[in-house]
Scaffold this motif. Structure first.
Motif, PDB file in Angstrom:
ATOM      1  N   GLY A  74      85.258  45.933  35.827  1.00 59.14           N
ATOM      2  CA  GLY A  74      84.495  45.794  37.065  1.00 59.14           C
ATOM      3  C   GLY A  74      85.392  45.846  38.285  1.00 59.14           C
ATOM      4  O   GLY A  74      86.563  45.474  38.247  1.00 59.14           O
ATOM      5  N   LYS A  77      86.797  42.215  41.491  1.00 59.76           N
ATOM      6  CA  LYS A  77      86.727  40.863  40.937  1.00 59.76           C
ATOM      7  C   LYS A  77      88.119  40.244  40.845  1.00 59.76           C
ATOM      8  O   LYS A  77      89.073  40.906  40.433  1.00 59.76           O
ATOM      9  N   TRP A 120      81.146  45.175  34.781  1.00 62.24           N
ATOM     10  CA  TRP A 120      80.131  45.927  35.508  1.00 62.24           C
ATOM     11  C   TRP A 120      78.720  45.421  35.258  1.00 62.24           C
ATOM     12  O   TRP A 120      77.746  46.043  35.716  1.00 62.24           O
ATOM     13  N   THR A 122      77.689  42.928  36.754  1.00 64.12           N
ATOM     14  CA  THR A 122      77.286  42.488  38.084  1.00 64.12           C
ATOM     15  C   THR A 122      78.019  43.282  39.156  1.00 64.12           C
ATOM     16  O   THR A 122      79.106  43.815  38.928  1.00 64.12           O
ATOM     17  N   ARG A 123      77.413  43.318  40.332  1.00 60.93           N
ATOM     18  CA  ARG A 123      78.028  43.909  41.533  1.00 60.93           C
ATOM     19  C   ARG A 123      77.814  42.951  42.702  1.00 60.93           C
ATOM     20  O   ARG A 123      76.853  42.187  42.736  1.00 60.93           O
ATOM     21  N   TRP A 124      78.717  43.032  43.675  1.00 53.60           N
ATOM     22  CA  TRP A 124      78.644  42.165  44.841  1.00 53.60           C
ATOM     23  C   TRP A 124      77.567  42.671  45.794  1.00 53.60           C
ATOM     24  O   TRP A 124      77.545  43.838  46.180  1.00 53.60           O
ATOM     25  N   HIS A 128      76.771  37.589  47.002  1.00 60.81           N
ATOM     26  CA  HIS A 128      76.672  37.039  45.645  1.00 60.81           C
ATOM     27  C   HIS A 128      76.943  38.143  44.625  1.00 60.81           C
ATOM     28  O   HIS A 128      76.734  39.332  44.910  1.00 60.81           O
ATOM     29  N   TRP A 129      77.391  37.735  43.434  1.00 63.25           N
ATOM     30  CA  TRP A 129      77.445  38.640  42.295  1.00 63.25           C
ATOM     31  C   TRP A 129      76.058  38.693  41.672  1.00 63.25           C
ATOM     32  O   TRP A 129      75.527  37.676  41.234  1.00 63.25           O
ATOM     33  N   ARG A 130      75.470  39.879  41.653  1.00 63.93           N
ATOM     34  CA  ARG A 130      74.101  40.043  41.164  1.00 63.93           C
ATOM     35  C   ARG A 130      74.072  41.067  40.027  1.00 63.93           C
ATOM     36  O   ARG A 130      74.942  41.952  39.957  1.00 63.93           O
ATOM     37  N   TYR A 163      85.616  34.830  34.140  1.00 64.67           N
ATOM     38  CA  TYR A 163      84.757  36.007  34.279  1.00 64.67           C
ATOM     39  C   TYR A 163      83.312  35.735  33.881  1.00 64.67           C
ATOM     40  O   TYR A 163      82.426  36.492  34.258  1.00 64.67           O
ATOM     41  N   ASP A 166      81.299  35.103  37.181  1.00 65.86           N
ATOM     42  CA  ASP A 166      80.900  36.200  38.072  1.00 65.86           C
ATOM     43  C   ASP A 166      80.258  37.375  37.349  1.00 65.86           C
ATOM     44  O   ASP A 166      79.696  38.262  38.004  1.00 65.86           O
ATOM     45  N   SER A 167      80.325  37.412  36.017  1.00 70.26           N
ATOM     46  CA  SER A 167      79.823  38.590  35.304  1.00 70.26           C
ATOM     47  C   SER A 167      78.719  38.304  34.296  1.00 70.26           C
ATOM     48  O   SER A 167      77.947  39.207  33.966  1.00 70.26           O
TER      49      SER A 167
END
Length: 298
Positions: A74, A77, A120, A122-124, A128-130, A163, A166-167
């Motif tokens: 990703g 990060k 991958w 999530t994306r910013w 937020h990481w979504r 991780y 955020d992931s």
């Protein structure tokens, strides 16, 4: 695109994040003698004194589904490993070059929860990481999720950074995480195969098309030197002995059936078939499955 693999009514498309990550053999395989004599000339697999690893995900395109297997490191990060920290890899552009959008992906499969297989997801966005694939179910095994949320898993993450936070957890909080048995069928063309050892709930993914099968082995193998010496596990395997048994059992099955495989970190040409050779195995590229044109074929 470096090409794709044609199974008849199913395509497997590698989406590469980092094509050639160089790693000291002593880091991954402590106690191993290192790069075999003569391998320095094998450009896809090694350079003098270094092993070559590829970071990649796999898009499985069936008549009914679009399945992403694993999700690399990703971009953007914070990670403890310099090569992974705040990447700007262009992976998302390469995914988009397949002609698909994030909403087209129906399933994301995590073979296991290591840092280089989840990023991958999530994306910013808006601070937020979504979830990057908001319509997809995200599949992994319950033993895998439970381990990485345990004190032992938390301790293991200190070398990389958290991780999961955020992931994975943003996916769970969105209600998109689906804990499955390690042999779950994900549809008529794709099923999980239990592969414990590297991590407690590690899986491989068997893809079946109308004319061929392909096993996405994930981290059952990391590098071709493990074909020559299948008993060699990495320092990052939670249970090295079980990992070695899983690896040999998998390679025996591949040799017996003639099924092609793609390990997660083999440099291209990454798909091939194995055959027994002494106490180990040989590897021959699956040229009959490889299509060199970009996906989607024009």
């Amino acid at each position: 695109m470096s090409g794709w693999f044609d199974l008849g009514d199913v395509a497997v498309v590698p989406i590469v994040e980092t094509p050639r990550l160089l790693i000291d053999p002593a880091e991954f395989f402590p106690g191993h003698p290192g790069v075999p004599t003569g391998w320095a000339a094998e450009a896809p697999w090694s350079e003098p004194g270094q092993l070559v690893f590829t970071m990649q995900a796999f898009l499985v395109v069936t008549p009914h589904e679009r399945i992403l297997v694993d999700a690399c490191v990703g971009d953007g990060k914070p990670r403890a490993r310099p090569e992974f920290d705040r990447l700007d890899s262009g992976w998302w552009q390469r995914f988009s070059a397949t002609g698909l959008s994030a909403g087209d992906v129906s399933t994301v499969v995590f073979s296991h929860l290591h840092v280089d297989h989840v990023g991958w997801a999530t994306r910013w966005s808006d601070g937020h990481w979504r979830p990057a694939f908001p319509k997809a179910r995200h599949v992994l095994t319950a033993p895998e999720y439970d381990y990485w949320r345990s004190p032992a898993g938390a301790a293991a993450m200190t070398r990389t950074g958290d991780y999961l936070a955020d992931s994975i957890e943003p996916v769970a909080e969105a209600g998109l995480l689906d804990l499955t048995p390690p042999d779950a069928e994900l549809g008529p063309h794709v099923r999980l195969c239990p592969a414990p050892g590297h991590t407690p709930g590690n899986t491989a993914v068997l893809v079946t098309g109308s004319r061929a099968r392909l096993l996405l082995t994930g981290d059952i193998l990391h590098h071709p030197l493990q074909l020559m010496d299948p008993d060699t596990s990495t320092r990052y395997c939670v249970d090295p002995e079980l990992s070695a048994r899983t690896r040999r059992r998998t390679l025996d099955w591949l040799a017996d059936t003639g099924t092609a495989m793609i390990p997660a970190h083999f440099a291209a040409p990454s798909a091939g078939r194995v055959d027994r050779h002494g106490s180990g195995f040989t590897f021959a590229p699956a040229v009959d499955l490889h299509r060199r044109e970009a996906w989607p074929p024009r």
